[in-house]
Motif scaffolding. Structure first.
Motif, PDB file in Angstrom:
ATOM      1  N   HIS A   1     -11.509  -2.915  -3.404  1.00 19.47           N
ATOM      2  CA  HIS A   1     -10.386  -3.507  -3.114  1.00 19.47           C
ATOM      3  C   HIS A   1      -9.878  -3.815  -1.685  1.00 19.47           C
ATOM      4  O   HIS A   1      -9.530  -4.573  -1.120  1.00 19.47           O
ATOM      5  N   THR A   2     -10.057  -2.548  -1.058  1.00 20.42           N
ATOM      6  CA  THR A   2      -9.653  -2.297   0.389  1.00 20.42           C
ATOM      7  C   THR A   2     -11.020  -1.736   1.048  1.00 20.42           C
ATOM      8  O   THR A   2     -11.227  -0.572   0.809  1.00 20.42           O
TER       9      THR A   2
ATOM     10  N   TYR B   1      -4.767  -4.586   1.986  1.00 19.31           N
ATOM     11  CA  TYR B   1      -4.504  -3.950   0.438  1.00 19.31           C
ATOM     12  C   TYR B   1      -4.586  -4.967  -0.536  1.00 19.31           C
ATOM     13  O   TYR B   1      -3.999  -6.015  -0.147  1.00 19.31           O
ATOM     14  N   SER B   2      -5.381  -4.573  -1.337  1.00 21.42           N
ATOM     15  CA  SER B   2      -5.133  -5.319  -2.652  1.00 21.42           C
ATOM     16  C   SER B   2      -5.063  -4.371  -3.688  1.00 21.42           C
ATOM     17  O   SER B   2      -5.736  -3.672  -4.124  1.00 21.42           O
TER      18      SER B   2
ATOM     19  N   PHE C   1     -10.163  -4.039   9.243  1.00 25.75           N
ATOM     20  CA  PHE C   1     -10.605  -4.345   7.727  1.00 25.75           C
ATOM     21  C   PHE C   1     -11.596  -4.919   7.800  1.00 25.75           C
ATOM     22  O   PHE C   1     -12.058  -5.861   8.586  1.00 25.75           O
TER      23      PHE C   1
ATOM     24  N   SER D   1       0.853  -1.153   0.004  1.00 24.65           N
ATOM     25  CA  SER D   1       0.019  -0.292   0.081  1.00 24.65           C
ATOM     26  C   SER D   1       0.841   1.378  -0.095  1.00 24.65           C
ATOM     27  O   SER D   1       1.894   1.273   0.719  1.00 24.65           O
TER      28      SER D   1
ATOM     29  N   GLN E   1      -8.913  -9.261   2.883  1.00 22.24           N
ATOM     30  CA  GLN E   1      -8.773  -8.388   3.861  1.00 22.24           C
ATOM     31  C   GLN E   1      -7.409  -7.634   3.531  1.00 22.24           C
ATOM     32  O   GLN E   1      -6.242  -8.384   3.139  1.00 22.24           O
TER      33      GLN E   1
END
Length: 179
Positions: free
Chosen positions: A88-89, A123-124, A114, A56, A121
């Motif tokens: 995403h997050t 950051y993606s 998250f 991230s 769960q």
């Protein structure tokens, strides 16, 4: 270049279809990053698994109003070929924070709560379909005038709580195109 990405190039959710678009509060929060400017390209190190480090980016913000009891960060891909942007997050943050360090949006964090997204769960990072073109990733930060109860464990419940308690918002947009 992916045939699927090329075929779907014109199919995009669009930010106007985001469930966040219906949360009508003043945009008084300014969200920035040392990694990219608003509207700028997200560096590959912040791209998702298989493309980058899935790390991230550092985020900073100012303009959080007095009376804020919770901050909610939601990262969405507006250009995914689905009916709505892809979340995403989702992270619930302490209202006294004014930044997140690079790499901090990890599920092992004890300071960040998250909510699970379709991607998991934490950051993606960006990982658009090959050949689909440039995607816009929105880092939305909302200030709420009430804490997010521990019983809120899904995006739907969180959005209902946010619609009642959001008092301000800010957005940072980064773009990414798969090489």
């Amino acid at each position: 270049m992916s045939n699927l990405g090329c075929l779907l190039r014109g199919v995009r959710a669009g930010g106007h279809r985001s469930r966040l678009a219906g949360i009508d509060v003043p945009e008084t929060i300014v969200v920035t990053s040392d990694a990219f400017d608003d509207g700028g390209t997200i560096p590959v190190e912040y791209a998702g698994k298989g493309l980058g480090d899935n790390r991230s980016p550092a985020l900073h913000w100012s303009g959080v109003p007095h009376g804020t009891e919770a901050l909610v960060l939601i990262i969405e891909d507006d250009d995914v070929p689905l009916p709505r942007p892809l979340t995403h997050t989702i992270a619930i943050l302490d209202p006294r924070t004014d930044h997140i360090d690079a790499g901090a949006l990890q599920p092992i964090s004890t300071e960040i709560r998250f909510i699970k997204t379709p991607l998991g769960q934490g950051y993606s990072g960006p990982r658009p379909i090959p050949g689909h073109g440039c995607h816009h990733y929105r880092f939305h930060l909302f200030a709420l005038n009430a804490p997010v109860p521990a019983t809120v464990t899904t995006k739907g419940r969180l959005l209902r709580s946010m619609s009642e308690h959001a008092i301000a918002r800010g957005t940072l947009t980064g773009v990414y195109q798969r090489p």
